[in-house]
Design an enzyme around this catalytic site. Structure first.
Site, mmCIF file in Angstrom:
data_model
loop_
_atom_site.group_PDB
_atom_site.id
_atom_site.type_symbol
_atom_site.label_atom_id
_atom_site.label_comp_id
_atom_site.label_asym_id
_atom_site.label_seq_id
_atom_site.Cartn_x
_atom_site.Cartn_y
_atom_site.Cartn_z
ATOM 1 N N GLY A 194 123.661 52.320 -42.776
ATOM 2 C CA GLY A 194 124.597 51.225 -42.984
ATOM 3 C C GLY A 194 123.978 50.015 -42.318
ATOM 4 N N GLY A 220 116.902 49.713 -45.619
ATOM 5 C CA GLY A 220 117.000 49.480 -44.185
ATOM 6 C C GLY A 220 115.897 48.600 -43.634
ATOM 7 C CG ASP A 255 119.837 46.700 -42.395
ATOM 8 O OD1 ASP A 255 120.336 45.590 -42.659
ATOM 9 O OD2 ASP A 255 120.040 47.707 -43.097
#
Lengths: 325, 325, 325, 325, 325, 325
Positions: free
Chosen positions: C34, C265, C268
């Site tokens: 996430g 990801g 991120d």
């Protein structure tokens, strides 16, 4: 012409390997399953013509389920596809004594819960079916599913299609009261009623020996035949299976010792075997083939009964020669 | 009514993981495949009605193949089952530059090799088919298969069913001379002839540019359309794909850069896409959908093209907007 | 005292192996991820004190995610647990040219979507944080999430906690218009604004060179620093990464060639590296560590950047010596 | 404030799959474990605050172990890291009757063996702990570990922190004589002494019924409570578990039938459950929760007890209602 | 000098995981096995010098088998290699009660079936062997194999090399009549005759207690020693093993309780243990080591007995001390 | 008579799957490897008689390594076994650009480090060998290994056995100075000296073109032939390989483009190919077969070169026809 038309939800099932908990898993096995789909697959593997009716989200998970059903020859042409909603999932953690196996459901928002009575032309498809099979899970999924189930059963009844119903009470889906209220309307229309002592006690308060419970159920709902499956599980991985059917008289099968690989779907395997015997033979064949299917199913991973007809015949015959009922 | 009826062998395929050699493998991936089955699966996934005709040993390996075919909706009701013979196998070792990928066949004694012309009622099933598809592998399997292929093609021709033929020359199955002899009888009856420059040079000595080779083939055999697929593979894991079709005029597709996951079955994916375009559109659509199917196939493990129609449409459209042919 | 407090959803991610499609998969890899959790994990691995705030269903899937976060040292003590709702899931099909990788979300009904502003004591926890980080995914999840994000950002602003915001536009979650409307309220409060040219063009119509776009964003929203990450992907498995940051002046990093194992990801990871450099050094360090984290992330399966600080330092240093900015 | 602070070695554990021998394995499962770490993990999963103190090599294997510990919430902030020495390993071959399971240790040269008394500030961290737990493995690892254990126990004693000690005799690490010599100094300082009849007979010659042995141990060492765990293993994969504790009086639990998935760590799970009961209830709760944890642990692969508090409560309650002690 | 020279087929074995049926498998475990090869491997692992003679197709599957044999030290220098024919395969589906495990053979066309008497220089290699071992499978494979076996046995006999023969009747390979006819010629030349009550009843009609059957066999064929192995399998996964040998007197072993991981090859493991005891000790050692090898074998996946000599010695000793024969 | 006798350490290698880091791995692939063992395996696979001398701990890990070596036909009869010490391990994390692959060694305390010169009867075994091969890793392992290597080389020299030496400098095992000091004594006795430009520059300061470096090495140490292998690695997964040998004149091979599956052991594969060519042909054959072996090795997982002689011949021939040197 379908031998049996089944109606209900199917889900993606995720299972950790090697008795792992979900929390420790890094890979999961992916299979498909669902009570009525399992029945349809079992019937198709035995050589009957079965169809499975459902509503599914049109995405790779929905396709996965359809592929799995079609692989065994189940007719999926009446499945309703939608671009909204999701595909339900469930996770199975396999236990070992004294840790019981555990199912974690993630089925909220699944497409079938939105299925209204008229999304399928029941009139048309039930006219082509000898038996309509549904379990108590389907009406428990939503108000819409309940209405749809009621319409389907009523239509089947009207068209002379036999109704087979497996009570399959799921306390996480509805309360005893809600279930009882709904079932009290559905069961009187059912020809073949399949359940367990546990469910019958919880829902209707029938206690006692299975044969006696069957008698009371038959009296209460007027079914042609009441089937009770009997599972004894002294430990998580070892158990015994048997069943009885009350129709014109009581039919019983043998008790089989089980080394459990995967018990999910064994009740559905029984139903498939029972309906096969019922459609191709007599009540004793129904019980024997139900038992044979179920005891074999316990030895396969996944929801489906990966049997051949020859194996089931062989297993059912073993019954007769060994046990002399 | 079948859109396309395919005829040929399917085998169990065993593939080691992670670029392992068979000698170092301890687990193998098990899938099903076979040139004509791959075509049937591709067509079914695109939404057409396809059937696959074959002869298979009635054992779990045969069932595995049938399950895989049915999962995608391929009609297997005309497969001939036998209790003799075996199911053919093949092993695929995936290479990386400069080690080429390698296929090891173990197909001797497979059931289909024993298949004689009258084991299938060609008259009946071809009357229901728009296109009959077979590859040059089928007649190469045995004298019986050759006779059966000849009968099937002749029957299709007579019944007005279009014949699609992928030359697919396999030097390990028959000599150039044997192939040429047989093909010289079959090809004049073919409507859609699919091949590669390499095979056409080996078998018929046609050298030169693909468009020119296509012209010579069309002249020689009178096919409605001659398709040549073009694969450039600078390394084992990277390559380019394109194709052309010569019918009333030359139709060409774009060149696509490939990161190869698994090239087995990509020619069959092309055929499926081509036949889909051919049956639902025009020759340019056939080429574009053939290319789209094939380039996508290179990215899936196993023989089958796990595409959706939407993805193929999208990939084919990309062609048009990007390349402006 | 937290260096960075991150707020957002985390999901279970299921990934087939070996470039398989979901339809052909039988086992799936299970990881957690996430956007904001990925940032928190990246920061914790670099040695900073990070916390992750979210709302999750109290079940084994929720525990799985928490375990994964805690394993790397992320503080999960402010996660809100609920017995209702579900844990969101997503499925990743890894592609190979020309098949793009594909994400299938199954996040409807996830617990966080029900999270109202007062379920967390923002006042208290933001008083202990140097930086508050959130992405544009969080307000897109639901009206409730939007209100919660707004309160959190406003509270951070008021308490002197720097606000870091990654626009991360997700067209499947909200329309351009809805996003623009919300972001126009949030962005003026943001100190560190991270985005891509694509998102900035879609949402605000800013076209042109990245540096120029950054200039216009900075002007429009008054951010202390505007970061644009730049990904070039000539094929699915090969690409290039770079970035720039506009603060007092323009800071740029090198272009790195990537062999992509898993790109999910990586944005991120950049944010984590950037915030690390920002908190422990200067703007050039932020850009270099952001780049280093991101390019390394592309080589790990799963959402997380399994780096060590030493490796990131080494990779960032390589930049300086090789590229001489 | 820590509820329990545990001190000892943790190792990487490699386990072949499917009952394979190491010689035939090609893939191994990788987990982390170690007697005292297992206790700390068990306690953290039940909701207590536990810390684990150790010395580990700073490399990916050390990080792996720390991640595993932190995932469950164990505080690892007092672990001593070193760039020298290695991380200990062990291999587990799972047997089936009549082949016993087998452990192969590779722990020589592990970092903890070099740990001297002053590498940790025992004074400070034990001041914050209610219980200090260590097993007889730790002093057996090296002279240094023995000295460190002695200091830690003496410090705990002095600070009023309860000392929990699991004898865990390992004949491969030290002789009976060496163990006896060391334990005769340590045990008189111990509050909670946990062992098995086998170890107590080997080390101190106490024979006879468990209750009687407990009485003699209590007399000899003056422990507040002496716990004896009782494992009966008629075959490798089936067994029974029970325990007793002698404090003010004798406390006993039920006998549970086990289907063994993995028995490694079940004694440590007992200790965790016992300490949980001890800290949150009374001696009977300690015994019941110890039993519940241990019998559940036998069903999980790996060293850790992947339980939830609710499950342990449920399992412990089952005891009471079924067995009526 | 070889202690034992074994002659027979070896096959690739494919085994699904986790009790799967072949139909549901997607990955298969790949091992090597074959009755006489299993014996040779068992002997080599115990430290004797064993050779395995066979004929194999020169391809990666053949190499795989040779590698597996050589890994344990079996001499493969007399294997005959051919570029024709194939490598035989077999598939094992592991069952669980009441589903029996099932073997599916695919050995038709295997190279050994074409092996004529003079492809090996029996005279030369048997002159170097103390024992020649073959099972009843070898002559059942083809007329050629039968002739070759006859020559080999006659040559061994003539050269004073002891002949060990395991009847191993395989109904799928030849009829009772064919087997009886062949065996009646071979068995009188056999020194060590190994079989089961079942086979001896089927082939020769000997019924009754094992000791009595052994007596009749010894009388009929004049063997030095007649061995009967005794397997009781109350369920699929649990059973008991014992054996007896009739030579100068009756020698018996203990009954061992088994948790079955994989029973294939356990008879061959017995033979290896028996021959080891026979060559290095006396008849009682032969029985005890045979039993020890076999009961251990049941706990390893694959055909081979992955034991060490020390383990077998330990297991055999346990017999003596526990059972007091 | 051995063609080549190799002396050195072999280790268990653990490799995570799918580019995982060790920290994220849950299963590891287990193989065996070690520079000199890899050479011995390569030679045996090409058909030469090779032996591998080492010292190993007598435990399942040691047996695993021996099995792997024997599987390919390597003679392990001179391996020294011990009940003390351990088996060395190493872990390989496979990278992707820009993350380099990483090896983590855990070889301290391995049995071979304790090997003194007289544990093997060098006189006897080298009298039976045409070539003795060792790499610079062996003397780097310990003082004892250094003395043993010196004795072995001196003995070989004296007995007229050719000495092959691969410098293989490992900075983690010894300093440049220590290496230089030892090598300056060993290299003058070496007939075939194999190295890389990097190592030769680090150790001896030779810079410049490979041919020039080879010339200086040859001059310095008087080797019969100096081989330099040349690896260009623009990214982690793509590279080029070539080599040259300076003997009576300069021999060069082609440059091959590589898609790297696993580069560990490719230098050893080169050595095996080179020695094969050297022993069965001439210097050009040595270079060509060395190159062929090495480029193929890059495509196999694990340390060993799973080639066949036919494949190497084919690959070497391709060189000639394509490149026209």
């Amino acid at each position: 012409m379908y031998d049996v038309l089944c109606f209900g939800e199917a889900m993606i099932r995720f299972t950790p390997f090697h008795f792992e908990r979900l929390e420790q898993a890094t890979t999961l096995r992916m299979t498909a399953g669902g009570s009525e789909l399992n029945v349809a697959v079992g019937l198709a593997r035995l050589g009957l013509k079965s169809a499975w009716v459902s509503k599914m989200a049109k995405n790779p998970l929905g396709s996965f389920i359809m592929n799995q059903a079609q692989a065994h020859g189940v007719d999926c042409s009446h499945v309703v596809w939608t671009n909204e909603h999701r595909v339900g999932l469930y996770f199975l953690e396999q236990g070992a004594n004294p840790r019981a196996s555990q199912v974690i459901y993630d089925r909220k928002g699944a497409a079938i819960a939105s299925m209204t009575p008229n999304e399928v032309d029941w009139e048309k498809i039930l006219a082509e079916a000898k038996v309509f099979h549904v379990s108590g899970i389907t009406p428990a999924l939503s108000k819409e599913c309940q209405a749809t189930t009621e319409l389907a059963i009523a239509t089947a009844k009207r068209l002379g299609c036999k109704v087979s119903f497996d009570i399959n009470y799921r306390a996480r889906l509805w309360s005893k009261e809600a279930a009882r209220e709904c079932l009290s309307r559905l069961l009187p229309q059912v020809n073949i009623l399949i359940s367990t002592s546990d469910d019958l006690e919880i829902l209707f308060g029938y206690e006692g020996e299975e044969a006696e419970v069957a008698r009371r159920v038959k009296e209460a709902f007027g079914s042609d035949v009441v089937v009770i499956t009997i599972r004894a599980a002294p430990t998580v991985l070892h158990g015994h299976w048997s069943s009885l059917a009350l129709a014109d008289r009581l039919y019983t099968g043998r008790v089989t010792e089980l080394e459990l690989v995967d018990r999910v779907g064994s009740g559905d395997a029984y139903t498939a075997g029972f309906l096969y015997g019922y459609l191709t033979g007599d009540m004793q064949k129904a019980v024997d083939y139900g038992d044979a299917m179920s005891v074999l199913k316990h030895s396969f991973p996944g929801d489906f009964a990966y049997v051949t007809l020859a194996e089931v015949e062989q297993m059912a015959k073993t019954v007769v020669t060994r046990i002399q009922r």
